[in-house]
Design a protein around this motif. Structure first.
Motif, PDB file in Angstrom:
ATOM      1  N   LYS A   1     -15.709 -28.706  24.264  1.00  0.00           N
ATOM      2  CA  LYS A   1     -16.385 -27.569  25.123  1.00  0.00           C
ATOM      3  C   LYS A   1     -17.804 -27.271  24.549  1.00  0.00           C
ATOM      4  O   LYS A   1     -17.971 -27.104  23.568  1.00  0.00           O
ATOM      5  CB  LYS A   1     -15.493 -26.306  24.962  1.00  0.00           C
ATOM      6  N   ASP A   2     -18.819 -27.143  25.562  1.00  0.00           N
ATOM      7  CA  ASP A   2     -20.056 -26.780  25.278  1.00  0.00           C
ATOM      8  C   ASP A   2     -20.116 -25.462  25.597  1.00  0.00           C
ATOM      9  O   ASP A   2     -19.643 -24.823  26.364  1.00  0.00           O
ATOM     10  CB  ASP A   2     -21.021 -27.682  26.264  1.00  0.00           C
ATOM     11  N   SER A   3     -21.052 -24.746  24.370  1.00  0.00           N
ATOM     12  CA  SER A   3     -21.251 -23.110  24.708  1.00  0.00           C
ATOM     13  C   SER A   3     -22.031 -22.824  25.753  1.00  0.00           C
ATOM     14  O   SER A   3     -22.154 -21.819  26.061  1.00  0.00           O
ATOM     15  CB  SER A   3     -21.995 -22.986  23.399  1.00  0.00           C
ATOM     16  N   GLU A   4     -22.715 -23.907  26.644  1.00  0.00           N
ATOM     17  CA  GLU A   4     -23.387 -23.439  27.945  1.00  0.00           C
ATOM     18  C   GLU A   4     -24.268 -22.270  27.983  1.00  0.00           C
ATOM     19  O   GLU A   4     -24.421 -21.326  28.638  1.00  0.00           O
ATOM     20  CB  GLU A   4     -22.632 -23.451  28.713  1.00  0.00           C
ATOM     21  N   ASN A   5     -24.886 -22.544  26.676  1.00  0.00           N
ATOM     22  CA  ASN A   5     -26.097 -21.578  26.412  1.00  0.00           C
ATOM     23  C   ASN A   5     -25.617 -19.762  26.120  1.00  0.00           C
ATOM     24  O   ASN A   5     -26.347 -19.038  26.452  1.00  0.00           O
ATOM     25  CB  ASN A   5     -27.320 -21.210  27.503  1.00  0.00           C
ATOM     26  N   LEU A   6     -24.199 -19.926  25.874  1.00  0.00           N
ATOM     27  CA  LEU A   6     -23.494 -18.523  25.634  1.00  0.00           C
ATOM     28  C   LEU A   6     -24.252 -17.830  24.049  1.00  0.00           C
ATOM     29  O   LEU A   6     -24.777 -18.725  23.741  1.00  0.00           O
ATOM     30  CB  LEU A   6     -22.046 -18.729  25.686  1.00  0.00           C
ATOM     31  N   ASP A   7     -23.949 -16.859  24.159  1.00  0.00           N
ATOM     32  CA  ASP A   7     -24.594 -16.017  22.958  1.00  0.00           C
ATOM     33  C   ASP A   7     -23.763 -16.174  21.672  1.00  0.00           C
ATOM     34  O   ASP A   7     -22.559 -15.343  21.527  1.00  0.00           O
ATOM     35  CB  ASP A   7     -24.653 -14.659  23.059  1.00  0.00           C
ATOM     36  N   THR A   8     -23.920 -17.560  20.977  1.00  0.00           N
ATOM     37  CA  THR A   8     -22.524 -17.815  20.077  1.00  0.00           C
ATOM     38  C   THR A   8     -23.310 -17.733  18.626  1.00  0.00           C
ATOM     39  O   THR A   8     -24.555 -17.660  18.510  1.00  0.00           O
ATOM     40  CB  THR A   8     -22.031 -19.152  20.293  1.00  0.00           C
ATOM     41  N   ILE A   9     -22.450 -17.731  17.631  1.00  0.00           N
ATOM     42  CA  ILE A   9     -22.939 -18.034  16.161  1.00  0.00           C
ATOM     43  C   ILE A   9     -22.431 -19.040  15.707  1.00  0.00           C
ATOM     44  O   ILE A   9     -21.287 -19.646  15.971  1.00  0.00           O
ATOM     45  CB  ILE A   9     -22.472 -16.682  15.497  1.00  0.00           C
ATOM     46  N   LYS A  10     -23.353 -19.890  14.865  1.00  0.00           N
ATOM     47  CA  LYS A  10     -22.827 -21.296  14.470  1.00  0.00           C
ATOM     48  C   LYS A  10     -22.211 -21.005  13.045  1.00  0.00           C
ATOM     49  O   LYS A  10     -23.093 -20.398  12.159  1.00  0.00           O
ATOM     50  CB  LYS A  10     -24.087 -22.254  14.295  1.00  0.00           C
ATOM     51  N   ILE A  11     -21.267 -21.355  12.910  1.00  0.00           N
ATOM     52  CA  ILE A  11     -20.714 -21.546  11.663  1.00  0.00           C
ATOM     53  C   ILE A  11     -20.357 -22.804  10.995  1.00  0.00           C
ATOM     54  O   ILE A  11     -19.831 -23.872  11.534  1.00  0.00           O
ATOM     55  CB  ILE A  11     -19.110 -20.565  11.765  1.00  0.00           C
TER      56      ILE A  11
ATOM     57  N   ASP B   1      -7.543 -22.868  15.967  1.00  0.00           N
ATOM     58  CA  ASP B   1      -8.221 -23.830  14.989  1.00  0.00           C
ATOM     59  C   ASP B   1      -9.193 -24.434  16.107  1.00  0.00           C
ATOM     60  O   ASP B   1      -9.033 -25.034  17.207  1.00  0.00           O
ATOM     61  CB  ASP B   1      -7.188 -24.915  14.781  1.00  0.00           C
ATOM     62  N   SER B   2     -10.414 -24.215  15.654  1.00  0.00           N
ATOM     63  CA  SER B   2     -11.713 -24.732  16.452  1.00  0.00           C
ATOM     64  C   SER B   2     -11.599 -26.161  16.808  1.00  0.00           C
ATOM     65  O   SER B   2     -12.218 -26.304  17.955  1.00  0.00           O
ATOM     66  CB  SER B   2     -12.951 -24.069  15.619  1.00  0.00           C
ATOM     67  N   PHE B   3     -11.039 -26.969  15.935  1.00  0.00           N
ATOM     68  CA  PHE B   3     -11.260 -28.351  16.275  1.00  0.00           C
ATOM     69  C   PHE B   3     -10.103 -28.649  17.440  1.00  0.00           C
ATOM     70  O   PHE B   3     -10.525 -29.253  18.495  1.00  0.00           O
ATOM     71  CB  PHE B   3     -10.524 -29.142  15.008  1.00  0.00           C
ATOM     72  N   THR B   4      -8.889 -27.940  17.570  1.00  0.00           N
ATOM     73  CA  THR B   4      -8.061 -28.270  18.545  1.00  0.00           C
ATOM     74  C   THR B   4      -8.641 -27.655  19.839  1.00  0.00           C
ATOM     75  O   THR B   4      -8.098 -28.007  21.023  1.00  0.00           O
ATOM     76  CB  THR B   4      -6.584 -27.665  18.419  1.00  0.00           C
ATOM     77  N   PHE B   5      -9.510 -26.516  19.760  1.00  0.00           N
ATOM     78  CA  PHE B   5      -9.866 -25.926  20.960  1.00  0.00           C
ATOM     79  C   PHE B   5     -11.023 -26.400  21.591  1.00  0.00           C
ATOM     80  O   PHE B   5     -11.377 -26.755  22.602  1.00  0.00           O
ATOM     81  CB  PHE B   5     -10.203 -24.285  20.471  1.00  0.00           C
ATOM     82  N   SER B   6     -12.246 -27.221  20.616  1.00  0.00           N
ATOM     83  CA  SER B   6     -13.062 -27.738  21.096  1.00  0.00           C
ATOM     84  C   SER B   6     -13.668 -28.922  20.383  1.00  0.00           C
ATOM     85  O   SER B   6     -14.883 -29.273  20.556  1.00  0.00           O
ATOM     86  CB  SER B   6     -14.428 -26.567  20.909  1.00  0.00           C
ATOM     87  N   GLY B   7     -12.863 -29.796  19.743  1.00  0.00           N
ATOM     88  CA  GLY B   7     -13.325 -30.806  19.064  1.00  0.00           C
ATOM     89  C   GLY B   7     -12.790 -32.064  20.019  1.00  0.00           C
ATOM     90  O   GLY B   7     -12.336 -31.960  20.822  1.00  0.00           O
ATOM     91  N   PHE B   8     -13.428 -33.370  19.422  1.00  0.00           N
ATOM     92  CA  PHE B   8     -13.303 -34.558  20.369  1.00  0.00           C
ATOM     93  C   PHE B   8     -13.229 -35.545  19.232  1.00  0.00           C
ATOM     94  O   PHE B   8     -14.269 -35.593  18.526  1.00  0.00           O
ATOM     95  CB  PHE B   8     -14.529 -34.801  21.160  1.00  0.00           C
TER      96      PHE B   8
ATOM     97  N   SER C   1     -14.123 -20.732  20.646  1.00  0.00           N
ATOM     98  CA  SER C   1     -15.162 -21.658  19.971  1.00  0.00           C
ATOM     99  C   SER C   1     -15.733 -22.951  20.791  1.00  0.00           C
ATOM    100  O   SER C   1     -14.866 -23.158  21.581  1.00  0.00           O
ATOM    101  CB  SER C   1     -14.387 -22.203  18.630  1.00  0.00           C
ATOM    102  N   TYR C   2     -16.772 -23.268  20.445  1.00  0.00           N
ATOM    103  CA  TYR C   2     -17.502 -24.500  21.136  1.00  0.00           C
ATOM    104  C   TYR C   2     -18.127 -25.368  20.307  1.00  0.00           C
ATOM    105  O   TYR C   2     -18.498 -25.149  19.253  1.00  0.00           O
ATOM    106  CB  TYR C   2     -18.497 -23.878  22.235  1.00  0.00           C
ATOM    107  N   ASN C   3     -18.484 -26.641  20.732  1.00  0.00           N
ATOM    108  CA  ASN C   3     -19.225 -27.398  20.008  1.00  0.00           C
ATOM    109  C   ASN C   3     -18.782 -27.842  18.717  1.00  0.00           C
ATOM    110  O   ASN C   3     -19.481 -27.952  17.772  1.00  0.00           O
ATOM    111  CB  ASN C   3     -20.571 -27.123  20.144  1.00  0.00           C
ATOM    112  N   TYR C   4     -17.184 -27.984  18.348  1.00  0.00           N
ATOM    113  CA  TYR C   4     -16.767 -28.261  16.930  1.00  0.00           C
ATOM    114  C   TYR C   4     -17.320 -29.833  16.752  1.00  0.00           C
ATOM    115  O   TYR C   4     -17.316 -30.741  17.462  1.00  0.00           O
ATOM    116  CB  TYR C   4     -15.308 -28.422  16.949  1.00  0.00           C
ATOM    117  N   LYS C   5     -17.933 -30.000  15.456  1.00  0.00           N
ATOM    118  CA  LYS C   5     -18.524 -31.148  15.094  1.00  0.00           C
ATOM    119  C   LYS C   5     -18.029 -31.418  13.658  1.00  0.00           C
ATOM    120  O   LYS C   5     -17.716 -30.439  12.911  1.00  0.00           O
ATOM    121  CB  LYS C   5     -20.073 -31.178  15.225  1.00  0.00           C
ATOM    122  N   LYS C   6     -18.009 -32.857  13.304  1.00  0.00           N
ATOM    123  CA  LYS C   6     -17.730 -33.285  12.018  1.00  0.00           C
ATOM    124  C   LYS C   6     -19.219 -34.071  11.840  1.00  0.00           C
ATOM    125  O   LYS C   6     -19.374 -34.993  12.610  1.00  0.00           O
ATOM    126  CB  LYS C   6     -16.624 -34.083  11.898  1.00  0.00           C
TER     127      LYS C   6
END
Length: 346
Positions: A91-101, A292-299, A324-329
């Motif tokens: 899932k992409d944040s699509e320019n939403l007002d998010t915080i990166k963790i 779990d942010s991975f299961t919600f927006s991971g690939f 949550s959006y844009n989960y990354k490893k």
């Protein structure tokens, strides 16, 4: 087993044992290792049990044998668990007002040169370039002053000696309350610390967790990667003892931390190295009803530990009310863990 040839009877027998072990692994999240520890081991090897039984399913399919149905049913029962290992809905944040963790076990910033051509400055430079809003570090270490890494606020779980400073929470937002979760009456700053972070008009409690390691040494990893016949008994016995002890310690830690989370006056975000898989009592106890942010927006495959394939032990969890959006490893090998990050909409 009627109508099966002797080779197929042997194959079916082996398949049946592996199916039984797979079914038992599904119970791992519900059974405290301090009561029966063996289930925690089965939860650990769940991905391998699942893949092995897929091969048996393919075999019976090609042979047109009815033994395929046991594999189909049991594999379907465990299908939902695969989402914890393989992300399928980015899932992409699509320019939403998010915080990166970001959460990262930095392995003492490679202080003892386990990885060639990587030093503290290499890792600090990488962390600064990631432009995180909140950063949780496990196995934090510094000989000198605490690095700012470009953040305004920090919480380092300090013990009596600098070499025991193993946890840190950095943020671009004020931290109004910083403390440590007491484990069995001890101020374990290398197990769980937390900060109440003020983001706009909201206060979020951020936990940074590092649960008990399996304490594997180089000989153990060497045996796992290349088990030699003459060391099978001693190698397996040594690893089994370590797995049992560490699983039991993590279970106690998880129960205490979950009780603390339940008392939080604020919504929570949890980062950390749990040293346990998604199919474990430890993960299940801490996660509870969190996302779990991975299961919600991971690939893709979510492994977070460098040395063992499919081993996912690092997590970012959050309240159901958050997205949550844009989960990354991040596939940079600066430690024995990969850094993980996500963007959260509060």
């Amino acid at each position: 087993m009627r109508g099966l040839s002797i080779p197929n009877k042997i194959i079916f027998f082996v398949n049946s044992i592996l199916l039984l072990l797979l079914i038992l692994s599904y119970l791992s999240p519900y059974i405290n290792p301090n009561i029966i520890w063996f289930f925690s081991f089965l939860g650990l090897i769940f991905p391998f049990l699942y893949v092995l039984n897929i091969f048996f399913l393919i075999y019976w399919l090609l042979c047109f044998k009815r033994q395929i149905w046991a594999n189909i049913i049991i594999l379907l029962i465990g299908l939902n668990h695969l989402n914890n290992y393989i992300g399928v809905q980015p899932k992409d944040s699509e320019n939403l007002d998010t915080i990166k963790i970001m959460s990262y076990n930095v392995r003492l910033f490679n202080e003892y040169n386990w990885i060639k051509n990587v030093n503290c400055d290499t890792i600090l430079s990488f962390l600064e370039k990631e432009n995180n809003d909140i950063l949780c570090i496990q196995e934090f270490y510094t000989k000198n002053e605490i690095p700012s890494i470009g953040f305004k606020y920090s919480h380092v779980g300090k013990q009596k000696k600098k070499e025991q400073w193993h946890m840190a929470i950095y943020s671009n937002f004020p931290q109004i309350n910083k403390s440590t979760v007491s484990i069995d009456g001890k101020e374990m700053n290398n197990t769980c610390i937390y900060s109440d972070v003020v983001i706009n008009n909201d206060t979020i409690r951020v936990y940074n967790i590092h649960l008990a390691s399996n304490w594997f040494d180089n000989d153990d990893y060497s045996f796992i990667k290349n088990p030699k016949k003459e060391r099978i008994k001693t190698g397996l016995l040594n690893i089994t003892k370590k797995l049992k002890k560490s699983a039991q310690i993590r279970a106690r830690e998880a129960i205490i931390i979950r009780e603390h989370i339940n008392r939080s006056p604020h919504p929570v975000i949890i980062c950390g190295d749990f040293n346990d898989t998604p199919l474990s009592f430890t993960y299940s106890k801490i996660k509870n009803e969190l996302i779990d942010s991975f299961t919600f927006s991971g690939f893709g495959i979510g492994n977070s530990y460098v040395n063992i394939p499919f081993l996912r032990i690092d997590y970012i969890l959050h309240e159901n009310s958050f997205k949550s959006y844009n989960y990354k490893k991040i596939n940079k090998i600066y430690s024995d863990h990969y850094a993980i990050s996500t963007e959260i909409k509060i």
